[in-house]
Motif scaffolding. Structure first.
Motif, mmCIF file in Angstrom:
data_model
loop_
_atom_site.group_PDB
_atom_site.id
_atom_site.type_symbol
_atom_site.label_atom_id
_atom_site.label_comp_id
_atom_site.label_asym_id
_atom_site.label_seq_id
_atom_site.Cartn_x
_atom_site.Cartn_y
_atom_site.Cartn_z
ATOM 1 N N ASP A 139 0.853 -1.190 0.000
ATOM 2 C CA ASP A 139 0.000 0.000 0.000
ATOM 3 C C ASP A 139 0.888 1.239 0.000
ATOM 4 N N PHE A 140 1.171 1.756 -1.176
ATOM 5 C CA PHE A 140 2.028 2.934 -1.333
ATOM 6 C C PHE A 140 1.141 4.167 -1.208
ATOM 7 N N SER A 141 1.066 4.705 0.012
ATOM 8 C CA SER A 141 0.152 5.813 0.300
ATOM 9 C C SER A 141 0.661 7.129 -0.289
ATOM 10 N N ASN A 142 -0.221 8.117 -0.335
ATOM 11 C CA ASN A 142 0.165 9.446 -0.815
ATOM 12 C C ASN A 142 1.265 10.045 0.049
ATOM 13 N N THR A 143 1.181 9.798 1.354
ATOM 14 C CA THR A 143 2.212 10.311 2.271
ATOM 15 C C THR A 143 3.556 9.678 1.984
ATOM 16 N N GLU A 144 3.563 8.375 1.736
ATOM 17 C CA GLU A 144 4.813 7.681 1.411
ATOM 18 C C GLU A 144 5.366 8.179 0.076
ATOM 19 N N PHE A 145 4.474 8.433 -0.869
ATOM 20 C CA PHE A 145 4.941 8.982 -2.154
ATOM 21 C C PHE A 145 5.598 10.346 -1.944
ATOM 22 N N MET A 146 4.961 11.199 -1.154
ATOM 23 C CA MET A 146 5.490 12.551 -0.960
ATOM 24 C C MET A 146 6.847 12.547 -0.282
ATOM 25 N N ILE A 147 6.994 11.708 0.749
ATOM 26 C CA ILE A 147 8.276 11.733 1.470
ATOM 27 C C ILE A 147 9.390 11.108 0.634
ATOM 28 N N THR A 148 9.077 10.037 -0.107
ATOM 29 C CA THR A 148 10.111 9.442 -0.949
ATOM 30 C C THR A 148 10.461 10.368 -2.114
ATOM 31 N N GLU A 149 9.469 11.086 -2.612
ATOM 32 C CA GLU A 149 9.735 12.057 -3.677
ATOM 33 C C GLU A 149 10.623 13.185 -3.151
ATOM 34 N N ASP A 150 10.347 13.656 -1.937
ATOM 35 C CA ASP A 150 11.173 14.710 -1.334
ATOM 36 C C ASP A 150 12.611 14.220 -1.134
ATOM 37 N N ILE A 151 12.745 12.974 -0.684
ATOM 38 C CA ILE A 151 14.080 12.402 -0.478
ATOM 39 C C ILE A 151 14.813 12.308 -1.813
ATOM 40 N N ALA A 152 14.110 11.853 -2.847
ATOM 41 C CA ALA A 152 14.722 11.727 -4.167
ATOM 42 C C ALA A 152 15.220 13.080 -4.676
ATOM 43 N N LYS A 153 14.410 14.115 -4.496
ATOM 44 C CA LYS A 153 14.813 15.460 -4.937
ATOM 45 C C LYS A 153 16.030 15.942 -4.159
ATOM 46 N N ALA A 154 16.015 15.705 -2.852
ATOM 47 C CA ALA A 154 17.134 16.153 -2.011
ATOM 48 C C ALA A 154 18.419 15.411 -2.346
ATOM 49 N N LEU A 155 18.296 14.155 -2.781
ATOM 50 C CA LEU A 155 19.471 13.377 -3.181
ATOM 51 C C LEU A 155 19.846 13.648 -4.637
ATOM 52 N N GLN A 156 19.100 14.581 -5.254
ATOM 53 C CA GLN A 156 19.330 15.002 -6.641
ATOM 54 C C GLN A 156 19.233 13.823 -7.615
ATOM 55 N N ILE A 157 18.194 13.018 -7.390
ATOM 56 C CA ILE A 157 17.885 11.925 -8.308
ATOM 57 C C ILE A 157 16.927 12.462 -9.371
ATOM 58 N N LYS A 158 17.190 12.165 -10.593
ATOM 59 C CA LYS A 158 16.368 12.675 -11.689
ATOM 60 C C LYS A 158 14.925 12.206 -11.536
ATOM 61 N N THR A 159 14.008 13.108 -11.869
ATOM 62 C CA THR A 159 12.587 12.800 -11.743
ATOM 63 C C THR A 159 12.213 11.548 -12.522
ATOM 64 N N GLU A 160 12.755 11.417 -13.740
ATOM 65 C CA GLU A 160 12.409 10.258 -14.567
ATOM 66 C C GLU A 160 12.930 8.953 -13.956
#
Length: 251
Positions: A139-160
């Motif tokens: 169950d990949f919740s909206n909250t889990e998506f948001m925090i993992t997306e924030d982590i990805a951006k902070a680690l400078q991982i490409k959106t794609e």
């Protein structure tokens, strides 16, 4: 810096097994062990566990599958160190502390980025591991998506690249769910029942079929051994179907 070896092995095991059973992350052995006595929040191990804490608690609670994965991960990471017992306790303390607040998530990511600045693929593997944790309860919740997306951006991982990882996990679990759905449909068919039958009706049909196909009863009727063997297999199928249906209904 050898911690990435652990991450890569874990991810490889996932793709080989195509399953998120926590035991797949256990018993990872490294020939060279590190002696570390400093602040683990300045080490990849501590920063990884801190981010795992954020992701695990993102939806408000840590489920049993997440807890088991975390337990195995702490064991496997600590075995990477000579002073493994001390390290494991420190990692446990980091996890307990970091799951209580999300305020310093960006700071943790920035520190991890500094340690992995010249290795983009390492950061992608770390992100893949964190998404594994987020998806493990299916169950990949909206909250889990948001925090993992924030982590990805902070680690400078490409959106794609981040979206590609998310899509891969979503596809895997969609296929798994479809397979489970077919299994449940088959279970109702075996019990000659319908999905809208209540539990009492299901139980009654189950007992009727057990009496009809029980090998002892068949044997008592003077049937041949081949018929008895077929009844034994049928009874096993009936029992398995009944367990699948009960589990799907939370019984």
């Amino acid at each position: 810096m050898k911690l990435i070896v652990l991450l890569i092995i874990a991810v490889i095991l996932y793709f080989i097994a195509r399953s998120y059973k926590t035991e797949k992350f256990a018993n990872i052995k490294l020939d060279i062990k590190e002696k570390f006595e400093g602040d683990l929040m300045q080490h990849e191990a501590g920063l990884l566990v801190a981010l795992m804490a954020k992701v695990a608690k993102a939806d408000g609670e840590v489920c049993e599958l997440e807890a088991q994965l975390l337990k195995h991960t702490l064991n496997d990471i600590s075995r990477h160190f000579e002073n493994q017992d001390e390290i494991r306790e420190k990692l446990k303390d980091i996890y307990k502390k970091e799951k209580e607040s999300f305020n310093n998530t960006l700071e943790i990511c920035q520190n991890l980025y500094k340690l992995t600045k010249n290795n983009y693929q390492k950061r992608v593997k770390i992100m893949e591991y964190l998404l594994n944790l987020a998806f493990i309860d299916k169950d990949f919740s909206n909250t889990e998506f948001m925090i993992t997306e924030d982590i990805a951006k902070a680690l400078q991982i490409k959106t794609e690249d981040f979206q590609k990882l998310v899509n891969a996990f979503e596809t895997f679990y969609k296929k798994q769910k479809e397979a489970e759905g077919i299994s449940l449909e088959k279970a109702y068919e075996v019990l000659e029942a319908r999905k809208d039958d209540d539990s009492n009706i299901i139980k009654k049909k189950y007992r009727t079929l057990v009496k009809k196909h029980h090998p002892d009863i068949i044997a008592g009727q003077g049937a041949s051994q081949n018929i008895i063997d077929e009844a034994t297999n049928k009874l096993q199928e009936i029992n398995e179907a009944y367990e699948i249906i009960k589990k799907s209904r939370g019984e």
